[in-house]
Design an enzyme around this catalytic site. Structure first.
Site, PDB file in Angstrom:
ATOM      1  N   ARG A   1       9.090  -4.221  49.630  1.00  0.00           N
ATOM      2  CA  ARG A   1       9.285  -2.932  50.305  1.00  0.00           C
ATOM      3  C   ARG A   1      10.477  -2.158  49.734  1.00  0.00           C
ATOM      4  O   ARG A   1      10.993  -1.241  50.362  1.00  0.00           O
ATOM      5  CB  ARG A   1       9.440  -3.145  51.818  1.00  0.00           C
ATOM      6  CG  ARG A   1       8.214  -3.829  52.414  1.00  0.00           C
ATOM      7  CD  ARG A   1       8.163  -3.784  53.915  1.00  0.00           C
ATOM      8  NE  ARG A   1       7.051  -4.580  54.434  1.00  0.00           N
ATOM      9  CZ  ARG A   1       5.788  -4.166  54.505  1.00  0.00           C
ATOM     10  NH1 ARG A   1       5.468  -2.967  54.063  1.00  0.00           N
ATOM     11  NH2 ARG A   1       4.841  -4.944  54.996  1.00  0.00           N
TER      12      ARG A   1
ATOM     13  N   HIS B   1       1.748 -10.699  43.674  1.00  0.00           N
ATOM     14  CA  HIS B   1       1.357  -9.389  44.207  1.00  0.00           C
ATOM     15  C   HIS B   1       2.503  -8.409  43.985  1.00  0.00           C
ATOM     16  O   HIS B   1       3.664  -8.759  44.144  1.00  0.00           O
ATOM     17  CB  HIS B   1       1.060  -9.517  45.708  1.00  0.00           C
ATOM     18  CG  HIS B   1       0.230  -8.405  46.269  1.00  0.00           C
ATOM     19  ND1 HIS B   1       0.613  -7.086  46.225  1.00  0.00           N
ATOM     20  CD2 HIS B   1      -0.972  -8.417  46.899  1.00  0.00           C
ATOM     21  CE1 HIS B   1      -0.312  -6.333  46.802  1.00  0.00           C
ATOM     22  NE2 HIS B   1      -1.291  -7.118  47.221  1.00  0.00           N
TER      23      HIS B   1
ATOM     24  N   TYR C   1       4.200  -2.937  47.735  1.00  0.00           N
ATOM     25  CA  TYR C   1       3.306  -2.063  48.498  1.00  0.00           C
ATOM     26  C   TYR C   1       3.618  -0.579  48.274  1.00  0.00           C
ATOM     27  O   TYR C   1       2.811   0.283  48.618  1.00  0.00           O
ATOM     28  CB  TYR C   1       3.430  -2.366  49.995  1.00  0.00           C
ATOM     29  CG  TYR C   1       2.909  -3.713  50.408  1.00  0.00           C
ATOM     30  CD1 TYR C   1       1.674  -4.189  49.954  1.00  0.00           C
ATOM     31  CD2 TYR C   1       3.642  -4.526  51.271  1.00  0.00           C
ATOM     32  CE1 TYR C   1       1.198  -5.424  50.352  1.00  0.00           C
ATOM     33  CE2 TYR C   1       3.167  -5.765  51.675  1.00  0.00           C
ATOM     34  CZ  TYR C   1       1.947  -6.209  51.212  1.00  0.00           C
ATOM     35  OH  TYR C   1       1.469  -7.432  51.604  1.00  0.00           O
TER      36      TYR C   1
ATOM     37  N   HIS D   1      -2.838  -3.153  44.710  1.00  0.00           N
ATOM     38  CA  HIS D   1      -3.749  -2.205  45.348  1.00  0.00           C
ATOM     39  C   HIS D   1      -3.863  -0.996  44.428  1.00  0.00           C
ATOM     40  O   HIS D   1      -2.847  -0.493  43.947  1.00  0.00           O
ATOM     41  CB  HIS D   1      -3.214  -1.789  46.709  1.00  0.00           C
ATOM     42  CG  HIS D   1      -3.104  -2.920  47.676  1.00  0.00           C
ATOM     43  ND1 HIS D   1      -2.506  -2.789  48.914  1.00  0.00           N
ATOM     44  CD2 HIS D   1      -3.505  -4.211  47.606  1.00  0.00           C
ATOM     45  CE1 HIS D   1      -2.547  -3.948  49.557  1.00  0.00           C
ATOM     46  NE2 HIS D   1      -3.143  -4.826  48.775  1.00  0.00           N
TER      47      HIS D   1
ATOM     48  N   GLU E   1      -7.143  -5.060  43.365  1.00  0.00           N
ATOM     49  CA  GLU E   1      -7.659  -5.561  44.644  1.00  0.00           C
ATOM     50  C   GLU E   1      -8.530  -4.506  45.325  1.00  0.00           C
ATOM     51  O   GLU E   1      -8.156  -3.328  45.370  1.00  0.00           O
ATOM     52  CB  GLU E   1      -6.486  -5.929  45.555  1.00  0.00           C
ATOM     53  CG  GLU E   1      -6.915  -6.533  46.882  1.00  0.00           C
ATOM     54  CD  GLU E   1      -5.735  -7.012  47.705  1.00  0.00           C
ATOM     55  OE1 GLU E   1      -5.905  -7.194  48.926  1.00  0.00           O
ATOM     56  OE2 GLU E   1      -4.634  -7.206  47.137  1.00  0.00           O
TER      57      GLU E   1
ATOM     58  N   ASP F   1     -10.843  -9.188  48.386  1.00  0.00           N
ATOM     59  CA  ASP F   1     -10.346  -9.583  49.703  1.00  0.00           C
ATOM     60  C   ASP F   1     -11.521  -9.500  50.671  1.00  0.00           C
ATOM     61  O   ASP F   1     -12.126  -8.435  50.827  1.00  0.00           O
ATOM     62  CB  ASP F   1      -9.216  -8.631  50.114  1.00  0.00           C
ATOM     63  CG  ASP F   1      -8.576  -8.986  51.448  1.00  0.00           C
ATOM     64  OD1 ASP F   1      -9.328  -9.149  52.436  1.00  0.00           O
ATOM     65  OD2 ASP F   1      -7.339  -9.066  51.513  1.00  0.00           O
TER      66      ASP F   1
ATOM     67  N   HIS G   1     -11.065  -6.960  53.564  1.00  0.00           N
ATOM     68  CA  HIS G   1     -11.185  -5.587  53.077  1.00  0.00           C
ATOM     69  C   HIS G   1     -12.645  -5.237  52.795  1.00  0.00           C
ATOM     70  O   HIS G   1     -13.106  -4.144  53.147  1.00  0.00           O
ATOM     71  CB  HIS G   1     -10.365  -5.405  51.799  1.00  0.00           C
ATOM     72  CG  HIS G   1      -8.897  -5.585  51.978  1.00  0.00           C
ATOM     73  ND1 HIS G   1      -8.005  -5.544  50.924  1.00  0.00           N
ATOM     74  CD2 HIS G   1      -8.146  -5.807  53.085  1.00  0.00           C
ATOM     75  CE1 HIS G   1      -6.784  -5.730  51.370  1.00  0.00           C
ATOM     76  NE2 HIS G   1      -6.834  -5.904  52.679  1.00  0.00           N
TER      77      HIS G   1
ATOM     78  N   HIS H   1      -8.787 -13.067  48.035  1.00  0.00           N
ATOM     79  CA  HIS H   1      -8.020 -13.238  49.263  1.00  0.00           C
ATOM     80  C   HIS H   1      -9.013 -13.607  50.351  1.00  0.00           C
ATOM     81  O   HIS H   1      -9.925 -12.826  50.652  1.00  0.00           O
ATOM     82  CB  HIS H   1      -7.278 -11.953  49.632  1.00  0.00           C
ATOM     83  CG  HIS H   1      -6.159 -11.617  48.703  1.00  0.00           C
ATOM     84  ND1 HIS H   1      -5.579 -10.372  48.640  1.00  0.00           N
ATOM     85  CD2 HIS H   1      -5.501 -12.382  47.792  1.00  0.00           C
ATOM     86  CE1 HIS H   1      -4.613 -10.385  47.741  1.00  0.00           C
ATOM     87  NE2 HIS H   1      -4.553 -11.593  47.210  1.00  0.00           N
TER      88      HIS H   1
ATOM     89  N   ASP I   1      -7.911  -2.225  58.060  1.00  0.00           N
ATOM     90  CA  ASP I   1      -7.457  -3.481  57.456  1.00  0.00           C
ATOM     91  C   ASP I   1      -6.668  -4.298  58.476  1.00  0.00           C
ATOM     92  O   ASP I   1      -5.481  -4.054  58.689  1.00  0.00           O
ATOM     93  CB  ASP I   1      -6.587  -3.161  56.235  1.00  0.00           C
ATOM     94  CG  ASP I   1      -6.061  -4.410  55.550  1.00  0.00           C
ATOM     95  OD1 ASP I   1      -6.570  -5.511  55.838  1.00  0.00           O
ATOM     96  OD2 ASP I   1      -5.140  -4.288  54.714  1.00  0.00           O
TER      97      ASP I   1
ATOM     98  N   HIS J   1      -6.332  -8.417  59.311  1.00  0.00           N
ATOM     99  CA  HIS J   1      -6.716  -9.789  58.983  1.00  0.00           C
ATOM    100  C   HIS J   1      -6.765 -10.667  60.235  1.00  0.00           C
ATOM    101  O   HIS J   1      -6.130 -10.373  61.241  1.00  0.00           O
ATOM    102  CB  HIS J   1      -5.720 -10.395  57.998  1.00  0.00           C
ATOM    103  CG  HIS J   1      -5.685  -9.695  56.678  1.00  0.00           C
ATOM    104  ND1 HIS J   1      -4.973 -10.192  55.597  1.00  0.00           N
ATOM    105  CD2 HIS J   1      -6.267  -8.553  56.227  1.00  0.00           C
ATOM    106  CE1 HIS J   1      -5.115  -9.379  54.565  1.00  0.00           C
ATOM    107  NE2 HIS J   1      -5.888  -8.374  54.934  1.00  0.00           N
TER     108      HIS J   1
ATOM    109  N   GLU K   1      -4.366 -14.947  53.340  1.00  0.00           N
ATOM    110  CA  GLU K   1      -3.371 -14.028  53.893  1.00  0.00           C
ATOM    111  C   GLU K   1      -3.647 -13.902  55.394  1.00  0.00           C
ATOM    112  O   GLU K   1      -3.505 -12.841  55.985  1.00  0.00           O
ATOM    113  CB  GLU K   1      -3.471 -12.650  53.248  1.00  0.00           C
ATOM    114  CG  GLU K   1      -3.188 -12.624  51.764  1.00  0.00           C
ATOM    115  CD  GLU K   1      -3.438 -11.249  51.183  1.00  0.00           C
ATOM    116  OE1 GLU K   1      -2.659 -10.845  50.318  1.00  0.00           O
ATOM    117  OE2 GLU K   1      -4.416 -10.577  51.586  1.00  0.00           O
TER     118      GLU K   1
END
EC number: 3.1.21.2
Length: 285
Positions: free
Chosen positions: A37, A69, A72, A109, A145, A179, A182, A216, A229, A231, A261
């Protein structure tokens, strides 16, 4: 052979990610190589690199079993030039960090058009962003992804992934990560073995399994086709257990990191053990 693991914390040092993966009997893992982040991070030190490589060697993790990964914050399809350049620079840094760590994959992403440019223009920008990063690095594959399609995020259709790949010059260094949450939220059904067959037949036709470099494995709190989204733990959500059993019994998913995840890290070891057990269970009718 299936490589099964989770996205583990690298808090306290990157080497700890390998240690934490081993603690849950994972045969794969994902991690962030920097704070996901924040835009900037201190360069990797020789000590950090050496300790990470030593931990991976100790616990028998090769680069084929590790799916890092990126941040974001990065948007490789950003409609504003200045912001696009900032994202591209950050992505190159992420790729270079993987290269330094001896990692061969970087999951990301794809990007968002922010309602300011067309999907086609955004997809072209993403492909060009990948080309720039590949030109400045060696040995690391950019792994796109699929997304749930929240907001203006692209990558929720297999056709989006195919279009990005089509625009990448070095096809040997681009791949995809699917994923399951997703995909389900984007309208690809996975609730039964028959629906799994249909969804992945579509994937094979549109993208191709040769580009599948990771997955994922997430159940979904979100509903089918909701473009949301959220999970869930395996078997607890709207996808259910059958999809994950089906994946475990299909050799097209061998040799790539299969990463949890799911929302409860306390049961990752149980989920990994369950996934491993499904490889030898009687096939789903």
């Amino acid at each position: 052979m299936k490589y099964i693991g989770a996205h583990v914390s690298a808090a306290g040092g990157l080497a700890n990610a390998a240690i934490r993966a081993a603690e849950i009997d994972a045969t794969a893992f994902a991690l962030f190589t920097k704070n996901q982040r924040q835009w900037r991070a201190a360069p990797l030190t020789t000590q950090t690199i050496d300790e990470f490589k030593a931990a991976c060697e100790k616990y028998h993790y090769t680069s084929a079993q590790i799916l890092p990964h990126d941040s974001y914050l990065i948007n490789l399809g950003h409609p504003v030039t200045e912001a696009l350049e900032k994202s591209r620079d950050a992505f190159i840094d992420e790729m270079q960090r993987c290269e330094q760590l001896g990692l061969s994959l970087l999951n990301f992403h794809p990007g968002s058009h922010l309602m300011q440019i067309s999907e086609e223009d955004c997809l072209a920008r993403i492909a060009e962003s990948i080309n720039i990063a590949l030109d400045k690095t060696q040995g690391v594959t950019a792994v796109i992804e699929n997304t749930a399609g929240q907001g203006s995020n692209l990558g929720f259709k297999f056709e989006h992934l195919a279009a990005i790949i089509d625009g990448v010059e070095d096809k040997s260094r681009v791949g995809v990560c699917i994923d399951t949450c997703h995909a389900f939220a984007a309208g690809y059904d996975l609730r039964t073995p028959a629906e799994c067959e249909k969804t992945f037949a579509d994937f094979a036709r549109t993208v191709g399994f040769k580009y599948l470099r990771g997955m994922h494995l997430n159940d979904a709190k979100s509903t089918f086709g909701s473009r949301v989204d959220r999970h869930h733990s395996l078997g607890e959500g709207n996808i259910g257990h059958d999809a994950f059993r089906w994946i475990m019994q299909d050799d097209r998913f061998d040799g790539i990191p299969l990463i949890l995840e799911t929302i409860n890290p306390d049961i990752w070891a149980e989920e990994i053990a369950w996934l491993k057990a499904q490889q030898t269970e009687k096939a789903v009718a």
